[in-house]
Design a protein around this motif. Sequence first.
Motif, mmCIF file in Angstrom:
data_model
loop_
_atom_site.group_PDB
_atom_site.id
_atom_site.type_symbol
_atom_site.label_atom_id
_atom_site.label_comp_id
_atom_site.label_asym_id
_atom_site.label_seq_id
_atom_site.Cartn_x
_atom_site.Cartn_y
_atom_site.Cartn_z
ATOM 1 N N UNK A 39 0.844 -1.175 -0.175
ATOM 2 C CA UNK A 39 0.103 -0.065 0.002
ATOM 3 C C UNK A 39 0.849 1.300 0.075
ATOM 4 N N UNK A 95 -5.139 7.940 1.025
ATOM 5 C CA UNK A 95 -4.919 7.871 2.286
ATOM 6 C C UNK A 95 -4.372 6.245 2.780
ATOM 7 N N UNK A 96 -3.189 6.176 2.970
ATOM 8 C CA UNK A 96 -2.602 5.145 2.828
ATOM 9 C C UNK A 96 -3.027 4.124 3.905
ATOM 10 N N UNK A 97 -3.503 4.742 5.159
ATOM 11 C CA UNK A 97 -3.874 3.856 6.355
ATOM 12 C C UNK A 97 -5.364 3.340 6.077
ATOM 13 N N UNK A 98 -6.037 3.943 5.077
ATOM 14 C CA UNK A 98 -7.462 3.398 4.896
ATOM 15 C C UNK A 98 -7.516 3.071 3.239
ATOM 16 N N UNK A 100 -7.544 0.533 1.701
ATOM 17 C CA UNK A 100 -8.252 -1.030 1.782
ATOM 18 C C UNK A 100 -9.375 -0.705 1.723
#
Lengths: 149, 981
Positions: A39, A95-98, A100
Amino acid sequence: MAWELILWILSFVSVISLIAMTAYQLICLSDLEFDYINPYDSSSRINSVVIPEYIVQGLLCTSFLLTWHWFPFLITAPVTYYHVKLFMNKKHLIDVTEIFRQLNGEKKQRLIKLGFYLSLFVIVIYRLVITAVALLLEEDMNLLDSGTL
Amino acid sequence: MQPMGNDKPIPGRPTSPFSAAPPVSSPFLSSGPVVGSEKTAATPLLTPFSSGTQATGYRMPAPPPTRFNGPFTPTQPPSFHPTQDAATYQQTQAPRFPPPSQPATPLRGPPVANSVGSFQPQPQVPTFRMSPPHPPAVQSPPGSNIPPPHFLGPRPGPQSPFQTLSASQASPHFRASPYIAQQGVIPPPPIGPPLGVGSREQMPFPHIGQQHVGGGPMQGLVEEFQSLSVGSIPGSLDSGIDAKSLPRPLDGDEEPRILESYPLNCHLRFLRLTTHTVPSSQSLLARWHLPLGAVVTPLAEVPEGEEVPIVNFGTAGVVRCRRCRTYINPYVTFTDAGRKWRCNLCSLLNDVPAEYYCALDATGRRLDIDQRPELSKGSVEFVAPTEYMVRPPMPPSYFFLIDVSVAAVQSGLLEVVATTIKSCLDGLPGSPRTQIGFLTFDSTLHFHNLKSSLSQPQMMVVADLDDVFLPLPDDLLVNLSDSRHVVDAFLDSLPSMFQNSANVESASGPALKAAFMVMSQLGGKLLVFQSTLPSLGIGRLRLRGDDPRVYGTDKEHTLRIPEDPFYKQMAAEFTKHQIAVDIFAFSEKYSDIASLGSLAKYTGGQVYHYPAFQAATHHEKLRYELARDLRRETAWEAVMRIRCGKGVRFTTYHGHFMLRSTDLLALPAVDCDKSFAMQLSLEDTLMTTQTVYFQVALLYTSSSGERRIRVHTAAAPVVTDLSEMYRQADTGAIVSVLSRLAVENTLSHKLEDARQLMQLKLVKSLKEYRTLYAVQHRLGGRFIFPDSLKFLPLYILSLCKSAALRGGYADVLLDERCATGYSMMILPITRMLKLLYPGLYRIDEILTKGTDNLDESLKPLALTSQCLDARGLYIYDDGFSFVIWLGRMLSPDIVNSILGVDLSSFPDLSRDNNISRRMMRILKALREKNRSSYQLCRIIRQDEQPREGFLLLNNLIEDQTPGSSTFVDWILQIYRQSQSS
């Protein structure tokens, strides 16, 4: 008439680049989905082309407006509005954290945009050809008129 | 969830009163004797259905025998048979649960069942216990590790048609609660005492009403569900519900009894499904309106003696399926004389490695099964060889980022932190490889050189916040055992070092960057002690959330999400480099937990919130919780994946982690206090298998520096019947998943919307359940619900009233709301239920008279102010803190003995007298039940406003609070909504 041809050639180039950038983002997203890249890479690659895409799209839209091409302008305006809205809400970057959780939405959004760019591509090509042919014909007419032929 | 002996299942049960007497048969034991007797099964199958006085028009459920088809010919796994198992099962379960799956027995094993004679009560037990010796698989195909067929298995719940009868008669241990008496539509049979007398005493309301017990038309009906009469008398104001009879989870969490039917499954403390079934089709799933998923606590604490066995495959390598990468587990089957094994998830035939080969016995089971825990236990830990490492296993490393601005010094925080860390140094896991480092910050960053050759630590100040750099290349994170004396010296001097500081600024963002630079090579755990709002440099935050007008608008949720993208980006970077962040926040003013907490959220960390920290009062709590954080066994640089069989897929995950790919959770650190929830979806429209297997695999580095894989395997049956899904529902897991969904919902929607969503889910599911039964039963005026979900309405109500979702602007401080939200995202089920429905105990009698058995004397009460007696002393325990409530007319003796003249709100209760000593014993006993956090005592006196309301009365969730309804009103509301079409 020549400037008109230049405009369409430029739009042709920019639409192609828009298509390329959107397709690139889509590829990154589907690679992520199938676990070919992580990601972090995926989002940084996508984010690197988001702003260029917005700029090209915005320039295209304004150039249509400034050259009084109402039809192509009205077609591109909603996308511009959408981009501006995302940018203002600071939601344009992935947003890399979200990532998925947003994957499906982002993909859908880009697919729709891709389809839109493709139809714009058709229009631009059509206008380009028309302009080019008209220009050629005009030249022919001029040549005829001037008695060269 | 909690089988109460009243209930439901088997449609078409004979309703002769005798059948209620429990021919105690364990579901899986009874299946043993008759393996391979499907043909004979056909005839007797009819018997129970035709012979009984079948009173209802119950349709037969989808005939279970279909389960015999397919590749999974159910055979009795040998491991089901140890007599010990059977015996324990019988002893413990038999009396408790009246007749489990009685009709199933005849279906499955006619001879046994018939001879058993469903009409003989208890003495039957021995007969059944003897049944294991029946050859497990006479003509069994090789595959002996298949779980018992579902219709026998997953009915751990009581199956008695006559709840009342069976409750009172058959089960001495049955903990009847008064409402049982009421929900029964059937008049209590004349035999037997009217419900366990002893159990009444446990209830806050000893008065049991049986007035609602219905009459004639329902007589003789097989009762599948629980119901409450809500018929009000026309013209009266009375709502028609007897508040005392409503179901209350006074015993806290009760795990469903899956292990009895699936003994090879991992223990429920590791993995719990919201319903221990998988629906067979999309259309069935669409009718199940509750979440379908699992709650996983991969490292749950295990009691002594039940440790997860460690397996080392040595040169064979970890045995896994070639295609789906499933680890070998008890449910795989061996064929081809032991040379091949069939994966239970994807049914691929794999070769058995030569080193792992073992011959099979006549029944197709491996001869060495008893020596191999991975083939006989649901939870094992494999030692991972080097293929499972991308780098050498990291040592445990702890980096402390301590805010030393004036607030931290004044509150005494530095002192407590320094002494606690110092006292924990010996207990840090992983010695002698453990690494440690410190960074303090206010408006500048202070690095501390802890090089082992120094005698005193050196402090280096970096004032450039825009471009943070490390003053030293290494020695900022050092080996603890080498530099122990320097670390000691540093911790000794830390409190005094900044004593005279008057710096109010806090450069958290740059400090985080600096810590990242120090730790990025190694990874580890970063503990951030934040006393004020980050105010300098990148990532500075501003006061927000003080505007009440934003509540109720579409922008409301923005207050609960990180304001600055810096924190999310930082969190992503931390996870990438295997750094877990724990946030300790201490400010009495707003410190934007929403933003800070996102660091913990994406790194597998945890948020500790101590509003208005004062060393004098909070030091014990901080000391305990920090010490636990440092000392508990931690799994480092972990990844977790949950695999499941064909046809189903895990789609969404909820908890503190970061997704590294669609189904891989990256967890820089994980420990026993973290649990994760995930939701399932069906991929195919129709499931073809009979059993779905789940396998949780956590690959991690242990503190000792070994790479390990912890594997939990579980099986669940595929069902075609909605009522079976309800029957196997697990309230605890459902509540856990729902509360995570609700908290996530508050991050993108209004609080009101999140609450409504929860209510909607509850109503939909109860409505669906109602339609299952309402037609045949003419249930007008009755609120019906499945026995397994009898506490769900109450838990949803308390979820809506929990600090994370309650009210609006003024009801809960924003920081507290966010901190609770972050906690709820990681809490294991038991603690979550405790937080939602806290315990309330009356203890004045115990204090004055003493008690022999503390556990029995502490009787939980219903959470309503009607339970509070002005002459009493009560203790309220939500797992995070205690509130001690002193009644107005409480005997002054008690007050003096425990309080003396101490009038502070966090008094020291330990005094030298009997009453006080008993008090301390009670507190200790309650704390021992929940060792994950330390419950601080607050004292409030009756009518002490506004603290009483704030601390206790608002938390009595059955009472009316502004903007929310009472329990009775809630039930009525749910009832009406579930009735309307």
